[in-house]
Design a protein around this motif. Structure first.
Motif, PDB file in Angstrom:
ATOM      1  N   TRP A  18      36.107  31.378  -9.278  1.00 48.39           N
ATOM      2  CA  TRP A  18      34.782  31.415  -9.874  1.00 48.39           C
ATOM      3  C   TRP A  18      33.770  31.041  -9.835  1.00 48.39           C
ATOM      4  O   TRP A  18      33.058  31.139  -9.567  1.00 48.39           O
ATOM      5  CB  TRP A  18      35.459  31.240 -11.906  1.00 48.39           C
ATOM      6  N   ARG A  19      34.017  29.361  -9.071  1.00 46.63           N
ATOM      7  CA  ARG A  19      33.452  28.453  -8.753  1.00 46.63           C
ATOM      8  C   ARG A  19      32.602  29.079  -8.091  1.00 46.63           C
ATOM      9  O   ARG A  19      31.339  28.903  -7.302  1.00 46.63           O
ATOM     10  CB  ARG A  19      33.780  26.809  -8.857  1.00 46.63           C
ATOM     11  N   HIS A  22      30.366  31.909  -8.017  1.00 46.01           N
ATOM     12  CA  HIS A  22      28.667  31.427  -8.974  1.00 46.01           C
ATOM     13  C   HIS A  22      28.401  30.863  -8.069  1.00 46.01           C
ATOM     14  O   HIS A  22      26.742  30.808  -9.093  1.00 46.01           O
ATOM     15  CB  HIS A  22      29.470  31.555 -10.576  1.00 46.01           C
ATOM     16  N   ARG A  33      18.760  31.434 -10.184  1.00 44.22           N
ATOM     17  CA  ARG A  33      19.507  31.039 -10.515  1.00 44.22           C
ATOM     18  C   ARG A  33      19.767  31.783 -11.827  1.00 44.22           C
ATOM     19  O   ARG A  33      20.825  32.508 -12.631  1.00 44.22           O
ATOM     20  CB  ARG A  33      20.063  29.700 -10.413  1.00 44.22           C
ATOM     21  N   TYR A  37      22.551  35.369 -13.140  1.00 50.49           N
ATOM     22  CA  TYR A  37      23.552  34.962 -14.058  1.00 50.49           C
ATOM     23  C   TYR A  37      22.801  36.114 -14.775  1.00 50.49           C
ATOM     24  O   TYR A  37      24.095  36.081 -15.869  1.00 50.49           O
ATOM     25  CB  TYR A  37      23.582  33.467 -14.163  1.00 50.49           C
ATOM     26  N   PHE A  94      27.308  42.475 -11.261  1.00 49.05           N
ATOM     27  CA  PHE A  94      28.081  41.205  -9.975  1.00 49.05           C
ATOM     28  C   PHE A  94      27.146  40.632  -8.972  1.00 49.05           C
ATOM     29  O   PHE A  94      26.961  40.200  -8.972  1.00 49.05           O
ATOM     30  CB  PHE A  94      28.727  40.598 -10.582  1.00 49.05           C
ATOM     31  N   ILE A  97      24.548  38.732  -7.872  1.00 41.59           N
ATOM     32  CA  ILE A  97      24.984  36.944  -8.491  1.00 41.59           C
ATOM     33  C   ILE A  97      24.800  36.104  -6.546  1.00 41.59           C
ATOM     34  O   ILE A  97      24.356  34.991  -6.422  1.00 41.59           O
ATOM     35  CB  ILE A  97      26.380  36.422  -8.637  1.00 41.59           C
ATOM     36  N   ALA A 101      24.196  33.227  -4.115  1.00 37.88           N
ATOM     37  CA  ALA A 101      25.846  32.364  -3.924  1.00 37.88           C
ATOM     38  C   ALA A 101      26.579  32.115  -2.023  1.00 37.88           C
ATOM     39  O   ALA A 101      25.334  33.778  -1.641  1.00 37.88           O
ATOM     40  CB  ALA A 101      26.244  32.999  -4.299  1.00 37.88           C
TER      41      ALA A 101
END
Length: 201
Positions: A18-19, A22, A33, A37, A94, A97, A101
């Motif tokens: 997850w980290r 994201h 950012r 999100y 998504f 992101i 990232a």
């Protein structure tokens, strides 16, 4: 005992994944950012509305007889199609992101033939910019037509369309779908930040 040991390991792996998916890279402005999100959150309400009203038949949709299968193949029920459409829409959202990232700059190692290689900046920027333009036009035109009481082809809005009910049903529909107007502009802003950051590196 083994199950008790495996559970924390699994949770730890999920948390790490997850980290990794994201976490922003260095140099991403705070506004970019937040915008990145926010993109999946603009798509989530409409997906939940579709699943609640069409898949689970909750009384938020005035089409009490249910929705027909339309042009869907006979093996694909409308309820399943709506779930798949909603999940696909969320996955597409998504990808915004990825513009902040690491996986938007270097291909993840698990991708065969590409893992560890640098993601081509121009390909990402062109694709994301075109996507932002299309999303902005599609949703803007769609809502202008909707408020005018017609479909995008100029036909009158069908009698079983959610907004025809008025009252709380129409209000919920608008609350769930209006955030989609932000999808294109937010994606454009994050694309601009991505282009500017990668151009300087």
């Amino acid at each position: 005992m083994t199950a008790q040991i495996d559970a924390p390991v699994t949770v730890g792996r999920v948390r790490t994944a997850w980290r990794g998916a994201h976490a922003p890279v260095a140099g991403v402005p705070r506004w970019a950012r937040i915008a990145a999100y926010t993109v999946p959150l603009t798509v989530l309400p409409s997906g939940l509305w579709r699943i609640a009203g069409i898949t689970f038949h909750l009384p938020i949709d005035i089409n009490e007889g249910g929705h027909g299968s339309g042009d869907l193949p006979s093996w694909l029920p409308m309820e399943l199609y709506v779930v798949l459409l909603s999940v696909l829409s969320e996955l597409l959202a998504f990808t915004a992101i990825g513009l902040i990232a690491r996986w938007g700059e270097v291909f993840p190692r698990w991708i065969p033939g590409l893992g560890g290689r640098r993601v081509p900046t121009r390909a990402v920027v062109v694709t994301a910019a075109l996507g932002a333009a299309v999303l902005t036009v599609v949703w803007t035109v769609g809502f202008v037509a909707l408020f005018a009481g017609v479909t995008v082809t100029g036909e009158p809005t069908p009698a079983d369309f959610p907004t025809q009910a008025g009252g709380w049903q129409a209000a919920i529909f608008y609350l769930c779908y209006l955030p989609l107007l932000l999808w294109g502009p937010l994606l454009a802003a994050v694309t601009f930040a991505y282009h500017r950051r990668r151009r300087n590196h």
